[in-house]
Motif scaffolding. Structure first.
Motif, short mmCIF file in Angstrom:
data_model
loop_
_atom_site.label_atom_id
_atom_site.label_comp_id
_atom_site.label_asym_id
_atom_site.label_seq_id
_atom_site.Cartn_x
_atom_site.Cartn_y
_atom_site.Cartn_z
N ILE A 15 1.07 -1.31 -0.26
CA ILE A 15 -0.08 -0.52 0.37
C ILE A 15 0.85 0.92 0.20
O ILE A 15 0.68 2.16 -0.71
CB ILE A 15 -0.86 0.10 1.08
CG1 ILE A 15 -1.79 -1.09 0.62
CG2 ILE A 15 -1.86 1.44 0.91
CD1 ILE A 15 -3.04 -1.28 1.84
N LEU A 16 1.92 1.09 0.83
CA LEU A 16 2.66 2.46 0.79
C LEU A 16 3.84 2.72 -0.44
O LEU A 16 4.20 3.83 0.01
CB LEU A 16 3.33 2.53 2.60
CG LEU A 16 2.22 2.51 3.42
CD1 LEU A 16 2.88 2.40 5.17
CD2 LEU A 16 0.92 4.29 3.50
N VAL A 35 -2.78 5.45 -1.31
CA VAL A 35 -3.25 4.79 0.39
C VAL A 35 -5.00 5.82 0.27
O VAL A 35 -5.30 6.57 0.07
CB VAL A 35 -1.95 6.39 0.90
CG1 VAL A 35 -1.93 7.46 0.78
CG2 VAL A 35 -2.12 5.70 2.76
N GLY A 36 -5.08 4.64 1.78
CA GLY A 36 -6.55 5.04 1.94
C GLY A 36 -6.53 6.69 2.82
O GLY A 36 -6.84 6.81 4.13
N LEU A 109 -3.12 -2.22 17.68
CA LEU A 109 -3.33 -3.80 16.28
C LEU A 109 -1.95 -4.47 17.72
O LEU A 109 -2.32 -5.76 18.11
CB LEU A 109 -3.59 -3.54 15.10
CG LEU A 109 -4.66 -3.50 14.79
CD1 LEU A 109 -4.50 -2.90 13.48
CD2 LEU A 109 -5.47 -4.90 14.83
N TRP A 132 -7.17 -5.94 5.27
CA TRP A 132 -5.93 -4.99 4.89
C TRP A 132 -4.58 -5.57 5.19
O TRP A 132 -4.85 -6.34 6.37
CB TRP A 132 -6.06 -3.21 6.00
CG TRP A 132 -4.96 -2.61 6.27
CD1 TRP A 132 -4.55 -2.02 5.04
CD2 TRP A 132 -4.11 -2.42 6.91
NE1 TRP A 132 -3.23 -1.42 5.95
CE2 TRP A 132 -3.26 -1.16 6.85
CE3 TRP A 132 -4.30 -3.13 8.52
CZ2 TRP A 132 -2.21 -1.09 8.23
CZ3 TRP A 132 -3.03 -2.25 9.67
CH2 TRP A 132 -1.87 -1.16 9.03
N HIS A 180 -13.19 -6.23 10.91
CA HIS A 180 -13.57 -4.56 10.47
C HIS A 180 -14.61 -4.40 10.89
O HIS A 180 -15.89 -4.54 10.81
CB HIS A 180 -13.47 -4.23 9.10
CG HIS A 180 -12.32 -4.93 8.65
ND1 HIS A 180 -10.75 -4.44 7.71
CD2 HIS A 180 -11.58 -6.04 8.23
CE1 HIS A 180 -10.60 -5.01 7.07
NE2 HIS A 180 -10.50 -6.34 7.42
N ASN A 185 -11.84 -2.85 4.71
CA ASN A 185 -10.68 -2.66 3.72
C ASN A 185 -10.21 -3.84 3.25
O ASN A 185 -10.29 -4.14 4.24
CB ASN A 185 -9.94 -1.80 5.02
CG ASN A 185 -8.35 -1.35 3.43
OD1 ASN A 185 -8.85 -2.01 2.61
ND2 ASN A 185 -7.97 -1.03 4.36
N ALA A 215 -11.15 1.51 12.04
CA ALA A 215 -10.49 2.14 11.68
C ALA A 215 -10.93 2.98 10.96
O ALA A 215 -10.30 4.15 10.50
CB ALA A 215 -9.45 1.81 10.26
N LYS A 249 -8.13 7.91 10.19
CA LYS A 249 -9.10 9.13 8.94
C LYS A 249 -10.12 10.31 9.28
O LYS A 249 -10.13 10.85 8.44
CB LYS A 249 -10.37 7.41 8.30
CG LYS A 249 -8.73 7.10 6.88
CD LYS A 249 -7.39 6.14 7.49
CE LYS A 249 -8.03 4.45 7.82
NZ LYS A 249 -6.29 3.88 8.29
C1 LIG Z 1 -8.81 -1.33 8.50
C2 LIG Z 1 -7.41 -0.87 8.54
N1 LIG Z 1 -6.81 -1.53 9.93
C3 LIG Z 1 -6.09 -0.03 10.54
C4 LIG Z 1 -4.82 0.63 9.86
C5 LIG Z 1 -4.23 1.81 10.04
O1 LIG Z 1 -4.37 3.14 10.19
P1 LIG Z 1 -3.17 3.99 11.45
O2 LIG Z 1 -1.82 3.02 12.39
O3 LIG Z 1 -3.15 5.26 10.23
O4 LIG Z 1 -3.92 4.25 12.31
C6 LIG Z 1 -5.88 1.30 8.82
C7 LIG Z 1 -5.51 2.26 7.82
N2 LIG Z 1 -4.75 1.04 6.36
C8 LIG Z 1 -4.85 2.73 5.00
C9 LIG Z 1 -5.29 4.05 4.65
C10 LIG Z 1 -2.79 3.12 5.33
C11 LIG Z 1 -2.30 1.86 5.34
O5 LIG Z 1 -1.63 0.76 4.57
O6 LIG Z 1 -1.42 2.51 6.70
C12 LIG Z 1 -4.99 1.78 3.80
O7 LIG Z 1 -4.43 2.93 3.03
O8 LIG Z 1 -5.34 0.61 4.08
C13 LIG Z 1 -6.78 0.47 8.16
O9 LIG Z 1 -6.86 0.21 6.76
#
Ligand SMILES: Cc1ncc(COP(=O)(O)O)c(CN[C@@](C)(CC(=O)O)C(=O)O)c1O
Length: 400
Positions: A15-16, A35-36, A109, A132, A180, A185, A215, A249
């Motif tokens: 993702i990143l 990225v979300g 987590l 995710w 979730h 996601n 999240a 988010k």
């Molecule tokens: C389901 C889920 N849990 C936890 C997180 C963790 O986010 P945080 O540590 O910033 O609180 C994300 C972030 N997912 C993103 C938005 C970014 C990433 O991958 O870190 C995504 O693009 O899926 C997520 O999608």
């Protein structure tokens, strides 16, 4: 030669790593749907008005930079449990909630995974397929065994509830189920309230421990309370649960790393002992959490005026995503009427799971400079009306 000569090059994060590739691209049409992270209609990152107001209040107090306690800022811990369960919830009154502020959703987590590794030895964590991607890293790096439960049905572009039920029924009693809380996601597909009730009953019957990853509270329906429906239902059903919360988010605190690990358990004594062990784990992981973001979240949630204003901004963000979903679906239906695109507005939250294959995703990126994850997910938060036609053309070209 360096003693590290044998350290292998790690692959870019699924993702990143997409954001890194996007930044490196010089294509003027490039579009980041990886990225979300929420973007406004100009595709710019957003600092919410309530966050700016909260920071104004905080800075005017001229506070020091002393360590927080291991469990984090008291006002934040209270606020985050109120947001999750609803102010004055019986579990809070009865002292059955153990909550520590942690490093956003990921850190929360990870503390939860460490707790499971230490106190639920041998338990398997069941994670949705797909999920995710970082879930696998978090539990894997803690040495906790994880397995998939069926979740997504590509044929209906919906929930494989039958598969989910079969897999969780087959899970050994005492297993952990990662759920979730809302806005799944990457699929954007959530269980219906009836299906959530059935999952809660299944967890009860099979003695499964639900671990909610919350999240996107506020991004599924735009309503912060409605989006906490599932964890609240499970608590109402008398289940003990773990919950990780993220303010990346919904409050736009991405880089401030604001989150919490919450345990709702049967009695006050257990909550007290669990909190003491969560603190022991956090101390060895990062000692204590960052101050600033927690103060912002506490300021917003604990202040009625700011909280109400946040709700309006939250609905605005969710509303913009909903609008571009509709526009994208309409554009695709016009360009490619033979395909059913209704999944785009049926899915909720930030993401749409397009069903594009890795090869088709490569075409999106290499030919059209549309950056998205190779599992076919697009973050609609990165789309605006002006780019809908462009994206629709790229998708039609890729699915030919
Ligand atoms: C389901 C889920 N849990 C936890 C997180 C963790 O986010 P945080 O540590 O910033 O609180 C994300 C972030 N997912 C993103 C938005 C970014 C990433 O991958 O870190 C995504 O693009 O899926 C997520 O999608």
């Amino acid at each position: 030669a360096s003693r590290f000569a044998d350290v292998a090059q790690a692959p870019p994060d699924p993702i990143l790593g997409v954001s890194e590739a996007f930044r490196a691209s010089t294509n003027p049409n490039k579009l980041n749907l990886g990225v979300g992270a929420y973007r406004d209609e100009d595709l710019k990152p957003v600092v919410l008005n309530v966050v700016k107001k909260a920071e104004g209040n905080i800075f005017s107090r001229n506070e020091n930079k002393e360590y927080l306690s291991i469990e984090g800022l008291e006002g934040f811990r209270r606020a985050t449990v109120d947001l999750l369960l609803g102010q004055g919830h019986p579990a809070i009154q009865e002292g059955r909630v153990a909550a520590i502020q942690s490093l956003s959703g990921t850190g929360s987590l990870r503390v939860g995974a460490a707790f499971i590794a230490r106190f639920l030895k041998g338990a398997t964590v069941y994670i949705s397929n797909p999920t995710w991607g970082n879930h696998r890293n978090i539990f894997g790096d803690e040495g906790v065994e994880w397995k998939h439960y069926r979740y997504f049905d590509a044929a209906t572009v919906g929930l494989d509830f039958k598969g989910l039920t079969e897999d969780l029924t087959a899970a050994p009693p005492g297993s952990v189920v990662l759920l979730h809380g809302c806005a799944h996601n990457p699929t954007g597909v959530d269980p219906t309230p009836e299906q959530w009730a059935a999952i809660a009953d299944l967890c009860k019957e099979r003695n499964l421990l639900p671990f909610f990853d919350v999240a996107y509270q506020g991004f599924a329906t735009g309503d912060l309370d409605k989006d906490a429906f599932a964890p609240r239902l499970f608590v109402e059903r008398g289940l003990e649960i773990l919950v990780s919360q993220s303010y990346s988010k919904n409050l736009g605190l991405y880089g401030e790393r604001v989150g919490a690990l919450v345990m709702v358990v049967q009695d006050k004594e257990s909550a007290t002992r669990c909190l003491s062990q969560l603190k022991r784990l956090a101390r060895a992981l990062y000692s204590n959490p960052p101050t600033h973001g927690a103060k912002i979240a506490a300021e917003v949630v604990n202040n009625k005026e700011l909280f109400d204003e946040w709700k309006v901004e939250m609905r605005g963000m969710a509303g913009r995503i909903e609008r571009v979903r509709g526009e994208l679906q309409a554009a695709l239906e016009a360009k490619c009427p033979q395909k059913d695109w209704s999944f785009i507005t049926r899915q909720i939250g930030m993401f749409s799971f397009t069903g594009l294959s890795p090869a088709q995703v490569d075409n999106m990126t290499n030919k059209h400079a549309v950056y998205m994850t190779r599992d076919g997910r697009i973050s609609l938060a990165g789309l605006n009306s002006a780019k809908v036609e462009y994206l629709a053309d790229a998708i039609v070209d890729s699915v030919r």
